[in-house]
Design an enzyme around this catalytic site. Structure first.
Site, mmCIF file in Angstrom:
data_model
loop_
_atom_site.group_PDB
_atom_site.id
_atom_site.type_symbol
_atom_site.label_atom_id
_atom_site.label_comp_id
_atom_site.label_asym_id
_atom_site.label_seq_id
_atom_site.Cartn_x
_atom_site.Cartn_y
_atom_site.Cartn_z
ATOM 1 N N GLU A 8 -19.106 -5.234 11.458
ATOM 2 C CA GLU A 8 -19.840 -4.992 12.434
ATOM 3 C C GLU A 8 -21.055 -5.531 12.949
ATOM 4 O OE1 GLU A 8 -18.115 -2.308 9.083
ATOM 5 O OE2 GLU A 8 -19.379 -4.149 9.009
ATOM 6 N N ARG A 48 -25.125 -1.790 8.760
ATOM 7 C CA ARG A 48 -24.587 -3.221 8.434
ATOM 8 C C ARG A 48 -24.911 -4.272 9.454
ATOM 9 N NH1 ARG A 48 -19.167 -3.212 4.972
ATOM 10 N NH2 ARG A 48 -20.462 -4.578 3.637
ATOM 11 N N LYS A 54 0.810 -1.092 -0.045
ATOM 12 C CA LYS A 54 0.073 -0.120 -0.107
ATOM 13 C C LYS A 54 1.003 1.369 -0.085
ATOM 14 C CE LYS A 54 -4.051 2.064 2.139
ATOM 15 N NZ LYS A 54 -5.117 1.664 3.443
#
Length: 603
Positions: free
Chosen positions: A345, A373, A257
């Site tokens: 979640e 969610r 990244k």
């Protein structure tokens, strides 16, 4: 000399300047692709350094982006980027290069893939872990239609693939014979470093020390890799090979990244979305030296540590957002009592519920948009059982440039209809601290405390804790004709507006604080004192705070005019925070004009 100048100009001509579509990309030779990758990185860095946005993720998949569009026939072949943080290169190569500087700006292109924006954006992805299910749906549709030559590719990160929904998709994919390729982009980080047992497994795979059985092969996927995701020739060769194979496949690639910008590689958390920075050195540009109020998320983080030091039962939970939520402060000081559960979640909510049954005091910190969610878990696992979980909902209200996938505007509407749930919105930092303090003293019911993205309003905010009586409002200012009822941070804007009115003494201002339970006693007083009421909130008008006031007025037979200001029945697009408030009609000027004209009518 002229001939040499001509030759030098041609050799330095940028390949990217000639690429407006994947068809242009395919005209390049394989040997030219690394040079294009360098140019694409420079282009992304150049724009994001001044316009801001998500940087590290897109830099990490430059080679993959080029290889995918080089090998596959997009947009006929379907390509989905999970979450979409990494789709900048994809956008630039698919006809949006000339308008890429409008990225995340009002009226410009979205920071995420968006179906209405381009035929190359096959699925809108602002939340994680949806790509596998979506690409499987597309692949199944192609098979049903007899379109057996179409390819279907989903790029999923190692943090996203650990989510429950991603595994649901993989579980189904493995028992189909559709033509689908999942590319696992493994860089060991989402926004914060990846966590969990799957991360350890993937680390072992990369090190060659994994157990004999491959988890993806056990799920019936044709697994290949891991390969270097920055080696364009290897990527192209492997994608060409996989294109010839039928059935569900998974390619495991290893990337870095922030690849190509040293600072972004070294500090991958900060450079996920670094703000403005020097495109040459990577140094972030200094903010104004002026002292500013704290961010609400930092008030939460510091206050939680302060409370936890005196209450050994307090624990902190976040689904993959320790830095964004500032739970990181507690994780650093009390690592055994603060938990990052990854992009999960639903698990975070029910984990908190389980802890609450055993006498712990769980602070479950979730962005408002991500709590959507876990709605069933809030109802079934928490509220139904009256478990005193403390939900701290960050990024409530409009969030600016992340746009409609991230605006936290639905929480008041979808939470206040749930029995047994307290719903509170602080107007400032001290109210947030006091409600956190009150909640950990012990409640009989769960509570959701919602607060916005960005900064508060006070420099001196570390107040001595005071207990708040549940369901009580604050009268900030009494008036005679018009009462303005606010919840949350937007009340500060109303306070400023009132001070600039022609006749401010006629206006009363009430910080209602609790969307549920309502302070009905205060409302009765307001109904009997004022001629008109205006409610202001940063959530949806339909089903929100203003609706609850109207419902109570109807319940007690009061017909006083009530005007509701909030988010209209529409998805608000991306832009600066002030611009999104203007789009919603809850900005200073709109509210001021309406309040002043209402007062004039009262006269």
């Amino acid at each position: 000399m002229a001939r040499i100048d001509t030759f030098v100009f041609y050799s330095l001509e940028r390949l990217l300047s000639h690429i407006d579509s994947p068809e242009d990309l395919k005209k390049l030779t394989l040997d030219e692709l690394p040079r294009l990758a360098q140019e694409l990185r420079e282009f992304i860095i150049d724009i994001v350094s001044t316009k801001e946005g998500h940087l590290g993720a897109s830099l990490g998949v430059v080679e993959l982006t080029i290889a995918l569009h080089y090998v596959f026939n997009t947009p006929y072949d379907k390509l989905i980027w999970d979450v979409g943080h990494q789709a900048y290169g994809h956008k630039i190569l698919t006809g949006r290069k000339e308008i890429f500087d409008t990225n995340r700006q009002l009226g410009g292109i979205s920071g995420f893939p968006k179906r209405s924006e381009s035929e190359y954006d096959d699925f809108g992805t602002g939340h994680s872990s949806t790509a596998i299910s979506a690409i499987l749906g597309m692949a199944m549709a192609s098979k049903l239609k007899g379109d057996l030559s179409k390819q279907h590719i989903a790029v999923v990160g190692d943090a996203s693939i650990a989510s429950g929904m991603a595994f649901e998709g993989l579980n189904h994919l493995g028992v189909t014979d559709v033509n689908a390729l999942i590319i696992l982009n493994d860089n060991a980080i989402g926004i914060d470093p990846s966590v969990g047992a799957l991360k350890k497994y993937l680390t072992n795979v990369k090190a060659g020390t994994a157990k004999d059985e491959n988890i993806f092969e056990c799920l019936n996927l044709n697994y290949s890799g891991p390969i270097d995701g920055h080696d364009l020739k290897k990527l192209v060769d492997e994608l060409e090979r996989l294109k010839q194979l039928d059935g569900p496949k998974l390619l495991h690639i290893i990337t870095t990244k922030g690849k190509g910008l040293k600072r972004a590689e070294e500090d991958q958390v900060v450079y996920h979305a670094p703000g403005k920075f020097d495109k040459v050195t990577g140094e972030r540009l200094p903010k104004s030296g002026e002292e500013e109020p704290p961010k609400y998320q930092d008030v939460f983080g510091h206050t939680l540590v302060e409370l936890a030091e005196n209450n050994p039962n307090i624990v902190g939970i976040t689904p993959a957002m320790p830095s964004g939520s500032s739970l990181k402060f507690m994780m650093d000081k009390m690592p055994h009592r603060a938990f990052d559960v990854g992009i999960a979640e639903q698990h975070a909510v029910t984990l908190a519920a389980g802890m609450a049954t055993q006498g712990l005091v769980p602070f479950c910190n979730i962005y408002s948009t991500f709590l959507q969610r876990a709605y069933d878990q809030v109802i079934h696992d928490v509220a139904l059982q009256k478990l005193p979980v403390i939900f701290c909902l960050d990024r409530a209200g409009l969030v600016g440039q992340d746009g409609p996938t991230h605006h936290g505007v639905f929480d008041m509407a979808f939470l206040r209809c749930i029995p047994n749930l307290i719903l509170f919105a602080p107007m400032n930092e001290m109210e947030l601290r006091n409600m956190m303090y009150t909640a950990q003293l012990g409640l009989d019911l769960p509570i959701a405390i919602r607060y916005p993205r960005g900064r508060g309003v006070n420099l001196d905010w570390k107040n001595k804790f005071e207990k708040i009586e549940i369901g009580t409002a604050r009268c900030l200012k009494k008036g005679s004709k018009l009462a303005i009822l606010t919840v949350g941070h937007v009340g500060n804007t109303v306070t400023e507006i009132i001070s600039k009115l022609d006749e401010p003494e006629e206006v009363g201002h009430y910080d209602m604080r609790f969307v549920k339970p309502l302070d009905k006693e205060t409302l009765q007083t307001i109904f009997s004192t004022y001629d008109q009421i205006i409610t202001v909130e940063d959530g949806t008008i339909m089903g929100g705070f203003g609706s609850s006031v109207l419902e109570f007025a109807n319940e007690v037979g009061v017909s006083i005019p009530v005007s509701i200001f909030g988010i209209p029945d529409d998805f608000i697009e991306h832009g600066e925070m002030t611009e999104t408030h203007q789009l919603a009609g809850i900005d200073f000027d709109t509210l001021f004009s309406h309040i002043q004209s209402t007062l004039n009518q009262c006269d």
